[in-house]
Design a protein around this motif. Structure first.
Motif, mmCIF file in Angstrom:
data_model
loop_
_atom_site.group_PDB
_atom_site.id
_atom_site.type_symbol
_atom_site.label_atom_id
_atom_site.label_comp_id
_atom_site.label_asym_id
_atom_site.label_seq_id
_atom_site.Cartn_x
_atom_site.Cartn_y
_atom_site.Cartn_z
ATOM 1 N N THR A 113 40.894 38.356 39.325
ATOM 2 C CA THR A 113 40.374 36.860 39.694
ATOM 3 C C THR A 113 38.939 36.809 40.203
ATOM 4 O O THR A 113 38.562 37.638 40.876
ATOM 5 C CB THR A 113 41.372 36.353 40.858
ATOM 6 O OG1 THR A 113 41.572 37.239 41.893
ATOM 7 C CG2 THR A 113 42.802 36.419 40.329
ATOM 8 N N THR A 146 40.779 29.561 41.621
ATOM 9 C CA THR A 146 40.259 30.798 41.254
ATOM 10 C C THR A 146 40.399 30.786 39.935
ATOM 11 O O THR A 146 40.965 29.879 39.154
ATOM 12 C CB THR A 146 40.904 32.085 41.665
ATOM 13 O OG1 THR A 146 40.326 33.293 41.075
ATOM 14 C CG2 THR A 146 42.458 32.072 41.016
ATOM 15 N N VAL A 148 40.758 33.660 36.508
ATOM 16 C CA VAL A 148 41.574 34.798 36.204
ATOM 17 C C VAL A 148 41.022 35.208 34.837
ATOM 18 O O VAL A 148 41.260 34.605 33.878
ATOM 19 C CB VAL A 148 42.893 35.009 36.421
ATOM 20 C CG1 VAL A 148 43.734 34.025 35.349
ATOM 21 C CG2 VAL A 148 43.353 36.467 36.228
ATOM 22 N N CYS A 169 51.107 26.703 43.660
ATOM 23 C CA CYS A 169 49.964 27.244 42.846
ATOM 24 C C CYS A 169 50.303 26.753 41.167
ATOM 25 O O CYS A 169 51.055 27.347 40.733
ATOM 26 C CB CYS A 169 49.563 28.682 42.808
ATOM 27 S SG CYS A 169 48.323 29.435 42.010
ATOM 28 N N GLN A 195 49.466 37.448 42.645
ATOM 29 C CA GLN A 195 49.066 37.913 43.872
ATOM 30 C C GLN A 195 47.885 37.201 44.507
ATOM 31 O O GLN A 195 48.043 37.242 45.864
ATOM 32 C CB GLN A 195 48.493 39.582 43.256
ATOM 33 C CG GLN A 195 49.738 40.375 43.039
ATOM 34 C CD GLN A 195 49.220 41.984 42.752
ATOM 35 O OE1 GLN A 195 48.324 42.098 42.334
ATOM 36 N NE2 GLN A 195 50.185 42.581 43.084
ATOM 37 N N TRP A 196 46.946 36.665 43.949
ATOM 38 C CA TRP A 196 46.099 35.982 44.527
ATOM 39 C C TRP A 196 46.757 34.641 45.420
ATOM 40 O O TRP A 196 46.236 34.333 46.353
ATOM 41 C CB TRP A 196 44.944 35.314 43.522
ATOM 42 C CG TRP A 196 44.248 34.389 44.050
ATOM 43 C CD1 TRP A 196 42.815 34.692 44.680
ATOM 44 C CD2 TRP A 196 44.281 32.967 43.932
ATOM 45 N NE1 TRP A 196 42.283 33.439 45.008
ATOM 46 C CE2 TRP A 196 43.185 32.201 44.727
ATOM 47 C CE3 TRP A 196 45.389 32.033 43.632
ATOM 48 C CZ2 TRP A 196 42.711 30.950 44.734
ATOM 49 C CZ3 TRP A 196 45.033 30.729 43.773
ATOM 50 C CH2 TRP A 196 43.989 30.035 44.359
ATOM 51 N N ASP A 199 48.379 35.982 48.566
ATOM 52 C CA ASP A 199 47.231 36.221 49.413
ATOM 53 C C ASP A 199 46.789 34.844 50.098
ATOM 54 O O ASP A 199 46.143 34.903 50.935
ATOM 55 C CB ASP A 199 45.941 36.715 48.863
ATOM 56 C CG ASP A 199 46.570 38.321 48.443
ATOM 57 O OD1 ASP A 199 47.451 38.898 48.919
ATOM 58 O OD2 ASP A 199 45.832 38.854 47.799
ATOM 59 N N HIS A 200 46.899 33.663 49.485
ATOM 60 C CA HIS A 200 46.310 32.388 49.966
ATOM 61 C C HIS A 200 47.529 31.355 50.424
ATOM 62 O O HIS A 200 47.311 30.473 50.269
ATOM 63 C CB HIS A 200 45.736 31.757 48.728
ATOM 64 C CG HIS A 200 44.202 32.542 48.681
ATOM 65 N ND1 HIS A 200 44.189 33.544 47.945
ATOM 66 C CD2 HIS A 200 42.855 32.226 49.139
ATOM 67 C CE1 HIS A 200 42.739 34.025 47.967
ATOM 68 N NE2 HIS A 200 41.959 33.003 48.522
#
Length: 241
Positions: A113, A146, A148, A169, A195-196, A199-200
Motif C-alpha cells: 500500500t 490508500t 495498493v 473500508c 491489513q492496511w 491497522d486503521h
C-alpha cells in the motif's frame, strides 16, 4: 451494516465533486468520474414534475438523466421505467470482516500500500479505462485512504484504491493487467488492503461488483465476501436525432 451505513461509506470513499439538494433529490456533479458520482438519488417520494426538475439539473451539468435506485424504492423505479429510463448495471455490495481477510498476509513483495499512487499505477489504471477523471475521485476522498499495487513475476501487475468511513473500508478501481490475471494478483492485493484497513481501525472490507462481472464475483466469493446490499441505475436515453 445498515443500508444507510453502506451507502454513506460508499459515497464518502468515492465522492462526487459536489452535491446539491433539489426538492427530494440529491443532484451530484461527477465531472466525468462515472455513474456512482454522477447519479441522482431520491431522499423521499418524488412526483413527475420533480423528475422533470432533476432532468433539467443534470442537463445543466452536461450529465445524462441518471438515477441510482436503492432497496425499497420500487415506486421510483416504476416511475422511471414508465418514462423510458432503462435499467443499467445492477450492482452488488460484497463484504467480509477485515480480520478474516487480514489473517493471511500476501506473500512477500506481491502487494503493498502507498499514497500517493505511483506513476506505474496510473498507467495500469489508464490501461483499464480508469482515467484522470476517476482518479480525481480518489484524490478528493477526505477519509483515510490508500492505493495498493500488486506485483507478479517481478512486474507491476495491478492497482486499486481503498478508503475508510465509519469502520467500513471500500475497495474501488481494482485493475489487474491482462497478462497477470488468474495468478493470484487480486487476492494478494485484497489481503494487503485488509491489513492496511485493520491497522486503521476498519471492521469490514467491502467492494462493489456488477452482477454480470462473473470473474470479480468469483474472486470476492473465494475470499469469503458475501452480498450485503444492492442497487441499480436507471438512465434515460437521449431522443433519436
Amino acid at each position: 451494516m445498515t443500508p444507510e451505513a453502506l451507502f454513506a461509506a460508499q459515497e464518502a470513499t468515492w465522492p462526487p465533486a459536489s452535491k446539491t439538494r433539489l426538492g427530494p433529490w440529491c443532484i451530484r456533479d461527477g465531472q466525468g468520474g462515472g455513474k456512482r458520482v454522477s447519479a441522482a438519488t431520491a431522499q423521499g417520494p418524488v412526483t413527475e414534475a420533480e423528475i422533470d426538475a432533476a432532468e433539467a439539473a443534470m442537463a445543466d451539468l452536461d450529465q445524462p438523466p441518471l438515477v441510482m435506485v436503492r432497496p425499497g424504492e420500487d415506486r421510483l423505479d416504476a416511475l422511471l421505467a414508465a418514462r423510458g429510463y432503462a435499467l443499467v448495471d445492477p450492482v452488488e455490495v460484497l463484504a467480509a470482516p477485515v480480520e478474516t481477510l487480514a489473517a493471511e498476509p500476501p506473500p512477500p513483495v506481491t502487494a503493498f500500500t502507498v499514497w500517493e499512487p505511483l506513476a506505474i499505477m496510473n498507467e495500469l489504471w489508464d490501461e483499464a479505462g480508469i482515467g484522470p477523471a476517476r482518479r480525481a475521485v480518489m484524490a478528493r476522498a477526505a477519509t483515510p485512504k490508500t492505493a495498493v499495487m500488486g506485483r507478479q513475476n517481478d512486474r507491476a501487475a495491478g492497482a486499486a484504491f481503498a478508503a475508510i468511513h465509519g469502520g467500513l473500508c471500500f475497495v474501488h478501481a481494482m485493475a489487474v493487467a491482462a497478462p497477470h490475471r488468474r495468478q493470484g494478483t487480486a487476492v494478494n492485493m485484497m489481503r494487503a488492503v485488509a491489513q492496511w484497513a485493520q491497522d486503521h481501525g476498519a471492521e469490514q472490507l467491502a467492494a462493489l461488483v456488477t452482477q454480470d462481472n462473473a470473474a470479480a464475483r468469483a474472486l470476492y466469493a473465494s475470499l469469503g465476501m458475501r452480498n450485503v446490499g444492492h442497487y441499480h441505475y436507471r438512465m434515460k436515453a437521449p431522443p433519436m436525432a
